[in-house]
Design an enzyme around this catalytic site. Structure first.
Site, PDB file in Angstrom:
ATOM      1  N   HIS A 141       0.825  -1.206   0.000  1.00 24.49           N
ATOM      2  CA  HIS A 141       0.000   0.000   0.000  1.00 24.49           C
ATOM      3  C   HIS A 141       0.857   1.253   0.000  1.00 24.49           C
ATOM      4  O   HIS A 141       0.530   2.245  -0.631  1.00 24.49           O
ATOM      5  CB  HIS A 141      -0.895   0.030   1.243  1.00 24.49           C
ATOM      6  CG  HIS A 141      -2.164  -0.723   1.049  1.00 24.49           C
ATOM      7  ND1 HIS A 141      -2.839  -1.315   2.086  1.00 24.49           N
ATOM      8  CD2 HIS A 141      -2.885  -0.966  -0.051  1.00 24.49           C
ATOM      9  CE1 HIS A 141      -3.920  -1.896   1.615  1.00 24.49           C
ATOM     10  NE2 HIS A 141      -3.965  -1.708   0.323  1.00 24.49           N
ATOM     11  N   ARG A 173      -8.396  -6.431 -13.852  1.00 25.32           N
ATOM     12  CA  ARG A 173      -8.070  -7.740 -13.266  1.00 25.32           C
ATOM     13  C   ARG A 173      -9.047  -8.007 -12.126  1.00 25.32           C
ATOM     14  O   ARG A 173      -8.848  -7.519 -11.014  1.00 25.32           O
ATOM     15  CB  ARG A 173      -6.640  -7.731 -12.714  1.00 25.32           C
ATOM     16  CG  ARG A 173      -5.543  -7.717 -13.768  1.00 25.32           C
ATOM     17  CD  ARG A 173      -4.178  -7.790 -13.087  1.00 25.32           C
ATOM     18  NE  ARG A 173      -3.126  -8.174 -13.996  1.00 25.32           N
ATOM     19  CZ  ARG A 173      -2.284  -7.322 -14.592  1.00 25.32           C
ATOM     20  NH1 ARG A 173      -2.384  -6.027 -14.352  1.00 25.32           N
ATOM     21  NH2 ARG A 173      -1.339  -7.764 -15.401  1.00 25.32           N
ATOM     22  N   ARG A 184     -11.740  -8.652 -17.409  1.00 31.61           N
ATOM     23  CA  ARG A 184     -11.290 -10.033 -17.568  1.00 31.61           C
ATOM     24  C   ARG A 184     -11.971 -10.925 -16.541  1.00 31.61           C
ATOM     25  O   ARG A 184     -12.041 -10.581 -15.358  1.00 31.61           O
ATOM     26  CB  ARG A 184      -9.774 -10.104 -17.380  1.00 31.61           C
ATOM     27  CG  ARG A 184      -9.238 -11.519 -17.424  1.00 31.61           C
ATOM     28  CD  ARG A 184      -7.746 -11.545 -17.461  1.00 31.61           C
ATOM     29  NE  ARG A 184      -7.160 -11.275 -16.162  1.00 31.61           N
ATOM     30  CZ  ARG A 184      -5.852 -11.135 -15.956  1.00 31.61           C
ATOM     31  NH1 ARG A 184      -5.016 -11.222 -16.978  1.00 31.61           N
ATOM     32  NH2 ARG A 184      -5.377 -10.908 -14.761  1.00 31.61           N
ATOM     33  N   GLU A 225      -2.393 -15.475 -24.562  1.00 24.43           N
ATOM     34  CA  GLU A 225      -1.247 -15.548 -23.639  1.00 24.43           C
ATOM     35  C   GLU A 225      -0.666 -16.947 -23.552  1.00 24.43           C
ATOM     36  O   GLU A 225       0.200 -17.206 -22.732  1.00 24.43           O
ATOM     37  CB  GLU A 225      -1.611 -14.990 -22.262  1.00 24.43           C
ATOM     38  CG  GLU A 225      -2.837 -15.547 -21.621  1.00 24.43           C
ATOM     39  CD  GLU A 225      -3.161 -14.896 -20.267  1.00 24.43           C
ATOM     40  OE1 GLU A 225      -2.331 -14.172 -19.707  1.00 24.43           O
ATOM     41  OE2 GLU A 225      -4.275 -15.152 -19.768  1.00 24.43           O
ATOM     42  N   ASP A 232       2.408 -13.539 -19.573  1.00 25.14           N
ATOM     43  CA  ASP A 232       2.341 -15.001 -19.646  1.00 25.14           C
ATOM     44  C   ASP A 232       2.829 -15.522 -20.998  1.00 25.14           C
ATOM     45  O   ASP A 232       3.491 -16.551 -21.057  1.00 25.14           O
ATOM     46  CB  ASP A 232       0.905 -15.481 -19.388  1.00 25.14           C
ATOM     47  CG  ASP A 232       0.625 -15.569 -17.903  1.00 25.14           C
ATOM     48  OD1 ASP A 232       1.517 -16.031 -17.159  1.00 25.14           O
ATOM     49  OD2 ASP A 232      -0.476 -15.159 -17.467  1.00 25.14           O
ATOM     50  N   ARG A 268       8.053 -16.544 -15.075  1.00 24.25           N
ATOM     51  CA  ARG A 268       8.133 -15.093 -14.966  1.00 24.25           C
ATOM     52  C   ARG A 268       8.535 -14.610 -13.576  1.00 24.25           C
ATOM     53  O   ARG A 268       8.945 -13.467 -13.401  1.00 24.25           O
ATOM     54  CB  ARG A 268       6.810 -14.442 -15.404  1.00 24.25           C
ATOM     55  CG  ARG A 268       5.634 -14.700 -14.522  1.00 24.25           C
ATOM     56  CD  ARG A 268       4.327 -14.349 -15.224  1.00 24.25           C
ATOM     57  NE  ARG A 268       3.671 -13.175 -14.682  1.00 24.25           N
ATOM     58  CZ  ARG A 268       2.426 -12.811 -14.961  1.00 24.25           C
ATOM     59  NH1 ARG A 268       1.693 -13.526 -15.810  1.00 24.25           N
ATOM     60  NH2 ARG A 268       1.891 -11.753 -14.437  1.00 24.25           N
ATOM     61  N   CYS A 303      -2.232  -6.108 -23.245  1.00 24.63           N
ATOM     62  CA  CYS A 303      -2.363  -5.630 -21.875  1.00 24.63           C
ATOM     63  C   CYS A 303      -1.248  -6.165 -20.986  1.00 24.63           C
ATOM     64  O   CYS A 303      -1.265  -5.976 -19.785  1.00 24.63           O
ATOM     65  CB  CYS A 303      -3.732  -5.979 -21.310  1.00 24.63           C
ATOM     66  SG  CYS A 303      -4.094  -7.731 -21.364  1.00 24.63           S
TER      67      CYS A 303
END
Ligand code: PEP
Ligand code: MG
Length: 562
Positions: free
Chosen positions: A183, A290, A326, A425, A449, A459, A496
């Site tokens: 945060h 997301r 998504r 992806e 991905d 990754r 994206c």
């Protein structure tokens, strides 16, 4: 003079100024056992601490939504019950009970695989510190005492700290702990404060009053800069300011090349707060919402109503611009506290994303119904992640059809012509791109991905991170193949993944014909600046050459040339 190089940037910027090392009150708990008679008084003391902390947080929550979450945590029955039980059953004093309860709950967050959830451990510890201050009757005032321009150095900073700092005086900060998704990093970006996190040992390297120079974009800290370094930083600061001003002006202009080719610049978001922060960056739409964060922040699968409220607000905030949402992309490194994925040898090749949704149609349909209903309030598009086969796609589309029929039967409003698309992806979806293109309304390339699966390079694995390269010829050719297949079928192709925000990639992506670039909102102006200075004709010529290159080095050379 000493220079430290840092890997983790929280928020960019160049600054020079005096260090202010934050000394915190000693919260070492006075831990002890109490007698049976003292239990009620101890519980009353704890109740008073909770009430005082709640009063602080209610005020802070009016200014900043993050404290709303803290307010919930301080009233969370799991924390409350566990403390009461320790006082009653184990005769712990309130400090001991609080210490143990916070450690136990913090450890649950720490053990989560997802970095975002792991960072929530710092929120519960922040709440714990606030309660401990109240129990001990001390104030944590180091930050509110700042009265001159400084660079704050702290072991860690909590969201509540950034709220009590006088931001007219704080130039930026450096912390020993914290990750880029914590945060405090998010707040630094929102406040436009240069910040570096995870700088081990900085507290012992620097004393209050020491002169520091820092380039947060490139992760450099200079302690006691000599005259030459000071002059260099003064220039850097000026150049950074000029660039920021230029970018602010550019962000008002269209995303258009000098020879008149336009593309769309979209933002990636994870919640409504992100959308609100993205809007001032003059985005053309949302290219990736997301939704998994909505699931991860909950202790249950969010209901249709809960989801509907969020998607509707997103649609309304964008006022007719596209919002690509998504469907649930969970699994891999993203876990849910309330759903058991089982042990997996290879979670990234495992039970995740659309695979989970097609296995748990009840969960999937709840989301599809919420998305469809929200589509009555704006320009929502649905996007499936991780597709590998047209069978999966057909089934997902079948479920959309079923949900539409249900809603029609119930007399619920939705957009009959809602556009449904998919992420590209996986290598399978690239190879079969023509088959997919014939069945969807758009493609969006997920290079994060796609790079890992094309190259078989995890990754998240630091040991092989040098091999994770989206400029690899195989990845670039997969991107080109996807765009060509999409265009042949007459559908839009966006991107994206992080690659869309790399200014160095703009030329080749533009040249391949990418229609829409979606990225974190803070990167939009930089990409727009690159686009506005790159003629499409020359980008196309370079991209044609790049597509034929066998070596990464050749590609680098072509893309670095002016
Ligand atoms: C991607 O894979 O490129 C992507 C955008 O999805 P995520 O990073 O959420 O996996
Ligand atoms: Mg992905």
């Amino acid at each position: 003079m000493k220079t430290i190089n840092v890997k983790r940037t929280a928020s960019k910027g160049v600054i020079m100024g005096k260090a202010y090392v934050v000394e915190r009150p000693d919260l070492q708990a006075d831990v002890r056992r109490i007698s049976g008679e003292a239990v009620e008084e101890e519980l009353a003391r704890f109740e008073r601490a909770i009430e005082a902390a709640k009063a602080d947080l209610e005020l802070l929550a009016e200014e900043n939504a993050i404290f709303g979450a803290h307010l919930e945590l301080v009233q969370d029955p799991m924390l409350y019950d566990s403390i009461v039980e320790k006082v009653r059953e184990e005769k712990a004093n309130a400090e001991l009970a609080l210490d143990e309860a916070i450690a136990a709950i913090g450890a649950i967050f720490d053990s989560m695989e997802d970095e975002y959830m792991r960072e929530r451990g710092s929120d519960i510890r922040d709440v714990g510190k606030r309660l401990m201050c109240k129990l001990k009757g001390v104030e944590d005032s180091a930050l509110s005492a700042i009265r001159e321009k400084v660079i704050v150095i702290a072991k860690d900073l909590a969201p509540s700290d950034t709220a009590v700092m006088n931001l007219d005086f704080v130039q930026g900060f450096i912390t020993e702990e914290g990750g880029v998704t914590s945060h405090v990093s998010i707040m630094a970006r929102n406040l436009n404060l240069p910040a570096l996190v995870g700088v081990e040992g900085i507290m012992s390297e620097v004393k209050s009053g020491d002169l520091l120079a820092m380039d947060a974009k490139h992760g450099v800290i200079v302690i006691h800069p000599d005259e030459a370094a000071q002059a260099e930083y003064a220039e850097k600061i000026e150049a950074f300011r000029r660039r920021e001003k230029e970018l602010a002006e550019i962000s008002l202009l269209p995303a258009e090349t000098p020879d008149g080719k336009t593309v769309e610049l979209f933002a990636n978001v994870g919640n409504i707060e992100d959308i609100k922060n993205a809007l001032p960056h003059h985005i053309d739409g949302i290219g990736l919402f997301r939704t998994e964060f909505l699931y991860m922040e909950n202790d249950h699968f969010p209901t249709e109503e809960e989801q509907f409220a969020v998607y509707k607000e997103a649609a309304e905030l964008l006022e007719g611009r596209e919002v690509i949402i998504r469907t649930l992309d969970i699994g891999g490194d993203k876990a849910l506290s309330y759903f058991d994925f089982g042990e997996e040898e290879n979670p990234f090749l495992g039970y995740r994303a659309i695979r989970v949704c097609l296995d748990r149609e009840d969960v999937f349909k709840t989301q599809l119904r919420a998305l469809l209903r929200a589509s009555a309030f704006g320009n929502i598009r649905i996007m499936y992640p991780m597709m590998i086969s047209v069978e999966e796609l057909d089934r997902a589309n079948e479920l959309v059809k079923i949900c539409k029929e249900e809603l029609r039967g119930e007399g619920q409003a939705f957009n009959e012509n809602i556009v449904v698309g998919m992420m590209i992806e996986t290598p399978a979806s690239v190879v079969c791109a023509e088959d997919f293109a014939a069945r969807v309304g758009f493609f969006s390339i997920g290079t994060n991905d796609l790079t890992q699966y094309t190259l078989a390079v995890d990754r998240g694995n630091k040991k092989i991170s040098h091999m994770y390269n989206s400029f690899h010829p195989a990845v670039l050719r997969n991107i080109k193949r996807t765009i060509d297949a999409g265009h042949a079928a007459g559908i839009k192709v966006g991107m994206c993944g992080e690659f869309a925000s790399d200014p160095k990639a703009v030329k080749v992506l533009l040249g391949f014909g990418l229609d829409e670039f979606s990225m974190s909102a803070g990167a939009v102006a930089e990409v727009k600046a690159e686009l506005r200075s790159t003629p499409y004709a020359s980008a196309k010529a370079v991209a044609d050459q790049v597509a034929k290159c066998a070596y990464v080095e050749e590609i680098d050379r072509l893309l670095s040339a002016d």
